[in-house]
Enzyme design. Structure first.
Site, PDB file in Angstrom:
ATOM      1  NE  ARG A 194      -3.710  -0.097   2.698  1.00 14.76           N
ATOM      2  CZ  ARG A 194      -4.999  -0.548   2.238  1.00 14.76           C
ATOM      3  NH1 ARG A 194      -5.418  -1.657   1.913  1.00 14.76           N
ATOM      4  NH2 ARG A 194      -5.779   0.410   2.275  1.00 14.76           N
ATOM      5  N   GLY A 241      -5.454   7.773   4.353  1.00 18.90           N
ATOM      6  CA  GLY A 241      -6.497   8.810   3.797  1.00 18.90           C
ATOM      7  C   GLY A 241      -6.145  10.306   3.708  1.00 18.90           C
ATOM      8  CE  LYS A 256       1.421  -2.534 -17.197  1.00 15.97           C
ATOM      9  NZ  LYS A 256       0.703  -2.910 -16.093  1.00 15.97           N
TER      10      LYS A 256
HETATM   11  O1  M6R Z   1      -6.284  -2.677  -8.189  1.00 12.90           O
HETATM   12  P1  M6R Z   1      -6.725  -2.140  -9.257  1.00 12.90           P
HETATM   13  O2  M6R Z   1      -6.797  -2.644 -10.544  1.00 12.90           O
HETATM   14  O3  M6R Z   1      -8.064  -1.153  -9.088  1.00 12.90           O
HETATM   15  O4  M6R Z   1      -5.740  -0.888  -9.689  1.00 12.90           O
HETATM   16  C1  M6R Z   1      -5.824  -0.004 -10.622  1.00 12.90           C
HETATM   17  C2  M6R Z   1      -4.596   0.839 -10.868  1.00 12.90           C
HETATM   18  O5  M6R Z   1      -4.071   1.373  -9.877  1.00 12.90           O
HETATM   19  C3  M6R Z   1      -3.446  -0.137 -11.404  1.00 12.90           C
HETATM   20  O6  M6R Z   1      -3.912  -1.101 -12.379  1.00 12.90           O
HETATM   21  C4  M6R Z   1      -2.114   0.524 -11.799  1.00 12.90           C
HETATM   22  O7  M6R Z   1      -2.355   1.221 -12.803  1.00 12.90           O
HETATM   23  C5  M6R Z   1      -1.249  -0.545 -11.976  1.00 12.90           C
HETATM   24  N1  M6R Z   1       0.139  -0.263 -11.045  1.00 12.90           N
HETATM   25  C6  M6R Z   1      -0.799  -1.060 -13.447  1.00 12.90           C
HETATM   26  O8  M6R Z   1       0.443  -1.734 -13.524  1.00 12.90           O
END
Ligand code: M6R
Length: 608
Positions: free
Chosen positions: A27, A101, A485
């Site tokens: 996180r 938050g 990527k």
């Molecule tokens: O957990 P989520 O799929 O909702 O996350 C969305 C984006 O934060 C996530 O896909 C992010 O773009 C990645 N780091 C891409 O590799």
């Protein structure tokens, strides 16, 4: 973002808290800290950098605590320094707070506290909380927290301790996830219940400004109007899944290599081949719900949005249902029109992305049914949506999403086939689509077998600072994903673009120092893409093509070709994306970038 952990009980609170925040490091990993009560005093330790750095400092400090709270941070207000690391304390060191938050009205509160003589030592919004609680404290810890929390606006999950009350942790959650785990003679607080699921699976999820007073094996919950409420514990079923790097240098590489297996998992037990259709056991909607869909709205962020974009093409092509696909962070501030018959698909690997969650809550409030596609059992979106189909990709540790993306594509494709079979698609057509899905694991393995060739190309091009990724139709969202990527893990500026749009401006950037990765696997538009690539070539742009085996016409245009197995247009983004993932990985490796935990990012984005 940020991970909060708290522990009270008979095990070692220092050890438990450090172990807890290690599990929450996905996180955020800018800085970390721990605090607790020891013989009527608050003790704390913080460090910039990852939890491993904090561990070394804690060891040197010989910390012993009766109760602990800890934090791993993804910086929002204030740089990722030791001063800004949590926990934050009041000036007299009586209260310690960890927070996830953003407290939106902190500038006003900070101003008021400064006028009262408070000195701030950090740039964070969080620091106002311990100062407020300390200024309101008159012997009743809970009362002081209640009064302080009633003054906060924004999203917050908080764990709070007081030096005079070593028998409890107070937990508060408002629009930010927080789980309380109750074991025998012990209790846990965490941003993610998986972080303590090895010790207890009896959990309470706080929300809407609820406050819990958490003691050893015991809890009391109060709502926003200060009424004590009865909240039963829920038993979470899933055990935490552990992922080890094994022989691989990075989790990201390991996860790229897992794709043949996890793709198989995505469809295992879900195909009804005899009828050319698909069945998801988690899909709790009845047939009429699905037959009455007139319009689909897809929401997601980042990679999940790219998967949604691909699904929009598939669903309109195959199921002939109109689709709108939206980036959650934009959508949530629209005043959405949700006509009767709208069905919502929320896509999220983590199931915790704040923007997607907020957007789906708004849609549910408007009466829409929400189907979530997510990878994490028990996540907030799993719990809150009307149904959840699991990605079955296994834990994805690398911040850069790889295997979750390709599983999202396959599951969205299967869902499309199911909807189409309920409408006009005949059995043979359905069966042909299922055959194409079943061939994917082997096709992806064939791409992985070309790793060395892809790595060699990546090394030769790794010195460039700008790239384009071009594609048309299904290859356009795939180009957005390929570029993401590369940006994420190698810190190279990469633009994913619809190839036909280049002449409307971006082609001005093309020269010998700006290579183009051309995604050639959309047969229907390949001729048009070739014309666009000629325009790139005419401006001295280098072209690296990712193309299905046997594609003709590339020899005069492409400087490099990565051949991938041929499949139908609707699924071609799977082998193509695996090649693009390997390319990004080896460019990043060549540039010495930090691959699994790239700078400034976090795996789960729980702030707006
Ligand atoms: O957990 P989520 O799929 O909702 O996350 C969305 C984006 O934060 C996530 O896909 C992010 O773009 C990645 N780091 C891409 O590799």
């Amino acid at each position: 973002m940020c991970g909060i952990f708290g522990y009270i009980g008979s095990q070692n609170p220092v050890k438990m808290a450090l172990q807890g925040i290690k599990r929450l490091e996905y996180r955020g990993y800018d800085s970390a800290g721990i605090a607790g009560v020891d013989a009527g005093k608050l003790r704390f330790c913080k460090e910039a950098g990852k939890v491993a750095m904090l561990e070394q400092e804690v060891e040197k400090a010989h910390m012993h605590l009766e109760v602990s709270i800890a934090h791993t941070r993804w910086a929002t207000n204030g740089a990722p320094t030791k001063e800004n690391a949590h926990p934050h304390l009041d000036s007299a060191e009586s209260v310690a707070v960890v927070h996830n938050g953003i407290i939106e009205n902190y500038p006003e509160l900070r101003e008021t506290l400064i006028k009262q003589g408070v000195t701030f030592v950090s740039e964070t919004d969080t620091e106002i909380v311990p100062h407020l609680i300390a200024s309101l404290y008159q012997g009743d810890f809970l009362e002081a927290v209640r009064k302080a929390v009633s003054m906060l606006h924004g999203a917050y999950a908080l764990a709070i301790i007081h030096r005079d009350h070593p028998d409890c942790i107070i937990a508060v959650a408002h629009e930010s996830p927080l789980a309380v785990g109750i074991g025998s003679n012990e209790a846990f607080i965490s941003s993610d219940s998986q972080a303590f699921a090895n010790y207890t699976r009896d959990v309470l999820f706080l929300s809407n400004g609820e406050i819990a007073v958490v003691k050893r094996g015991h809890y009391e919950v109060f709502d926003v109007s200060n009424q004590q409420i009865t909240r039963d514990l829920q038993r979470i079923e899933s055990k935490p899944q552990v992922s080890l790097k094994g022989e691989y240098e990075h989790y990201t590489l390991k996860e790229i290599h897992e794709q043949p297996t996890v793709l198989q998992n995505a469809f295992a037990g879900r195909l009804r081949e005899e009828y050319g259709t698909v069945q998801f056991e988690e899909l709790k909607f009845d047939v009429n719900d699905l037959l009455s869909i007139e319009r689909i709205l897809i929401l997601g962020c980042g990679t999940s949005w790219h998967a949604g974009y691909l699904a929009a093409y598939m669903i309109e092509d195959i199921a002939r249902i109109p689709v709108q696909v939206e980036i959650s962070s934009e959508f949530r501030y629209k005043n959405p029109i949700v006509p009767h018959g709208t069905f919502v698909i929320a896509i999220s690997q983590s199931g915790e992305t704040a923007d997607t969650l907020a957007a789906t809550r708004e849609l549910q409030a408007k009466g829409a049914k929400v189907l979530t596609l997510c990878n994490v059992h028990g996540s907030t979106m799993d719990r809150e949506s009307d149904a959840c189909v699991y990605l079955r990709a296994g834990p994805e540790v690398g911040v850069c999403s790889t295997k979750a993306f390709t599983n999202q594509i396959v599951i969205l494709f299967l869902f499309t086939v199911m909807l189409a079979r309920m409408r006009h698609l005949n059995r043979q057509e359905g069966q042909a689509f299922l055959q194409a899905v079943k061939a994917l694991p082997q096709q992806v393995q064939a791409v992985l077998d070309m790793e060395k060739h892809i790595a060699d190309i990546a090394k030769r091009y790794a010195h460039h600072d700008n790239f384009f990724f071009l594609g048309r139709r299904y290859m356009y969202p795939a180009s957005l994903e390929g570029a993401l990527k590369l940006k994420e893990i190698s810190y190279i500026n990469a633009n994913g673009y619809p190839a036909g749009e280049m002449k409307h401006g971006p082609i001005a950037l093309i020269n010998e120092n700006c290579p183009t990765v051309a995604l050639c696997a959309n047969k229907q538009t390949f001729g048009k893409l070739l014309n666009n690539l000629m325009e790139v070539k005419a401006r001295n742009g280098k072209v690296i093509a990712i193309a299905p085996e046997g594609t003709e016409g590339l020899s005069d245009i492409a400087d490099e070709v990565i051949w991938v197995p041929e499949t139908i247009d609707e699924l071609a983004s799977v082998p193509t994306s695996v090649a693009a993932q390997l390319f990004a990985y080896y460019v990043a490796l060549e540039r010495g970038a930090e691959i699994d935990q790239p700078r400034n990012l976090a795996k789960s984005v729980t702030v707006e």
